[in-house]
Design an enzyme around this catalytic site. Structure first.
Site, short mmCIF file in Angstrom:
data_model
loop_
_atom_site.label_atom_id
_atom_site.label_comp_id
_atom_site.label_asym_id
_atom_site.label_seq_id
_atom_site.Cartn_x
_atom_site.Cartn_y
_atom_site.Cartn_z
N ASP A 62 0.79 -1.23 0.00
CA ASP A 62 0.00 0.00 0.00
C ASP A 62 0.82 1.29 0.00
O ASP A 62 0.36 2.32 0.43
CB ASP A 62 -0.90 0.01 1.24
CG ASP A 62 -0.14 -0.32 2.52
OD1 ASP A 62 1.07 -0.03 2.59
OD2 ASP A 62 -0.76 -0.86 3.46
N GLU A 71 -0.33 -9.27 -1.00
CA GLU A 71 -1.00 -8.76 0.20
C GLU A 71 -2.23 -7.94 -0.18
O GLU A 71 -2.50 -6.87 0.35
CB GLU A 71 -0.03 -7.95 1.08
CG GLU A 71 -0.45 -7.86 2.54
CD GLU A 71 0.56 -7.12 3.40
OE1 GLU A 71 1.32 -7.80 4.12
OE2 GLU A 71 0.58 -5.88 3.36
N GLU A 113 -2.24 4.89 3.23
CA GLU A 113 -2.14 3.50 2.79
C GLU A 113 -3.50 2.88 2.43
O GLU A 113 -3.60 2.10 1.48
CB GLU A 113 -1.45 2.65 3.86
CG GLU A 113 0.03 2.92 4.02
CD GLU A 113 0.36 4.09 4.95
OE1 GLU A 113 1.55 4.37 5.14
OE2 GLU A 113 -0.61 4.71 5.46
N HIS A 136 4.62 4.55 14.73
CA HIS A 136 5.01 5.42 13.63
C HIS A 136 3.85 5.93 12.79
O HIS A 136 4.04 6.77 11.92
CB HIS A 136 5.99 4.68 12.71
CG HIS A 136 5.32 3.63 11.86
ND1 HIS A 136 5.01 2.38 12.35
CD2 HIS A 136 4.90 3.66 10.57
CE1 HIS A 136 4.44 1.67 11.39
NE2 HIS A 136 4.34 2.42 10.30
N ARG A 184 1.00 7.88 10.99
CA ARG A 184 0.67 9.30 10.88
C ARG A 184 -0.60 9.64 11.65
O ARG A 184 -0.69 10.66 12.31
CB ARG A 184 0.48 9.69 9.40
CG ARG A 184 1.73 9.71 8.57
CD ARG A 184 1.41 10.17 7.15
NE ARG A 184 2.58 10.15 6.29
CZ ARG A 184 2.96 9.10 5.58
NH1 ARG A 184 2.26 7.98 5.64
NH2 ARG A 184 4.02 9.15 4.81
N HIS A 231 11.28 5.22 14.98
CA HIS A 231 11.12 5.52 13.55
C HIS A 231 11.85 6.80 13.20
O HIS A 231 12.02 7.70 14.03
CB HIS A 231 9.62 5.65 13.23
CG HIS A 231 9.30 5.57 11.78
ND1 HIS A 231 9.32 6.65 10.94
CD2 HIS A 231 8.94 4.51 11.00
CE1 HIS A 231 8.98 6.28 9.72
NE2 HIS A 231 8.75 4.98 9.73
#
Length: 384
Positions: free
Chosen positions: A111, A133, A147, A223, A225, A255
């Protein structure tokens, strides 16, 4: 070219299937390299591997670990592009490679911006796309961001949908994908995990001292967003637990995102049992994961890997596309709520039966043979 002799001794020549695999980030590398290696080791294929360089330094570590070199390396991040520029640059540069190589199929994973641009570039040239996936969904377009929308759009470009689970297949069927184009194969990350944990390599002394000390290790990663504004709530739970329990330690590979790092250093306890580390290479991280008592994370990949190692996972997100892990009892969705994270951690630390309920459940994400299955399906697709 392959030369095959039939029973009546006629010589037939078969063209190799040219497969282009497009990878750009560390998670993509971990999950796709087993498949890239499987393709390279099969005489029916000509394998082309493109590294967009979206996570250059981190991905290079993975490539070195698995002894794989790309045929093309775009190094797009040298230009320090914004998100929309990343998409544009990859699209343009991949288009040049597609025109040169003319692959029979393009494989993308998951993604990311690399995934979206790779699928679109192939679609523009009417080249079939294989999506590894496929079918992960939260059905919230902003979580994870960007994503979730990337994977939905890629699904529209895809010819062969390689879904990890039956739940992923159901998501695709609900979007009217033809069932004959969906293949439930497990997740290639389990192939990678079994490969790397079988290796015997050196571990840095700093990590070795953490793994071998007597504390229960709680591995922490954050990590996302969409979690940025609420990370302090997660870190408050960590601070509470480290204060209340003298027999635990937190290990946190941080990260590279500057916004995440700023919050980490401002919010987390300075207790010596809170180990703040730079990002680790995949081998070292897998050893750390294997030695942990349980894991608190907002990562997608860890939700798939940890159950294979029988490690309980508390998922610090409001929702997860890995719903089969929740249903199987290998994951527990706790969000970013301080009190919920504390309470679930206490149960894992103090209730052996609760802890064991995670580790005795079957990992729903595969048996370590996903790459073999995908290679076979691609062969069948082109032979028919």
């Amino acid at each position: 070219m392959l030369r095959i002799v039939s029973e009546n001794f006629e010589v037939k020549t078969l063209k190799k299937i040219k497969v282009m695999s497009v990878i750009g980030t560390r998670p993509e590398g971990i999950k796709m390299i087993p498949l890239v290696k499987a393709l390279k080791n099969d005489s029916a294929f000509e394998s082309i591997f493109v590294n967009t360089g979206q996570h250059k330094e981190q991905l290079d570590q993975v490539l070195e670990l698995f002894s794989v070199e790309p045929d093309y390396n775009l190094n797009i991040m040298e230009r320090k592009p914004k998100l929309e520029e990343i998409l544009a640059v990859i699209l343009v540069e991949l288009s040049k490679i597609l025109d040169k190589e003319k692959p029979d199929i393009v494989l993308v994973h998951g993604d990311t911006a690399t995934t979206l641009a790779g699928a679109q570039a192939a679609f523009f040239r009417q080249i079939p796309v294989g999506h590894i996936e496929a079918g992960l969904r939260t059905f919230d377009r902003y979580s994870p961001f960007p994503e979730e929308m990337n994977r939905q759009v890629v699904g529209k470009y895809t010819t062969l949908h390689f879904a990890a689970t039956e739940t992923n297949k159901s998501n695709l069927l609900a979007e009217l994908v033809n069932e004959k184009d969906i293949f439930v194969v497990g997740n290639t990350v389990i192939d990678a995990l079994f490969d790397v944990t079988s290796k015997k390599l050196d571990i840095p002394l700093e990590i070795k001292s953490i793994i071998e000390n007597p504390y229960h290790t709680i591995l922490l990663t954050t990590h996302r967003r969409e979690n940025l504004e609420e990370l302090n709530d997660v870190y408050s739970a960590v601070n509470h637990l480290i204060k209340e329990y003298n027999d635990i330690q937190f290990v946190f590979p941080i990260h590279k995102n500057p916004a995440v790092r700023k919050k980490v250093y401002a919010s987390l306890s300075k207790d010596p049992r809170v180990h703040l580390l730079e990002p680790l290479d995949y081998y070292v991280f897998s050893q750390l994961m294997n030695s942990s008592y349980f894991i608190i994370t907002d990562s997608g990949g860890i939700q798939e890997e940890a159950p294979a190692l029988k490690k309980p996972v508390l998922v610090a997100r409001k929702s997860t596309e890995r719903t089969e892990g929740i249903e199987a009892g290998t994951l527990k969705l706790v969000g970013t709520n301080t009190e919920t994270i504390i309470n679930e951690s206490i149960k894992l630390l103090e209730q052996p039966s609760y802890y064991q309920s995670f580790s005795r459940n079957r990992n729903p994400y595969g048996d370590g043979k996903t790459s073999e299955k995908i290679v076979s399906i691609i062969k069948n697709y082109f032979s028919s």
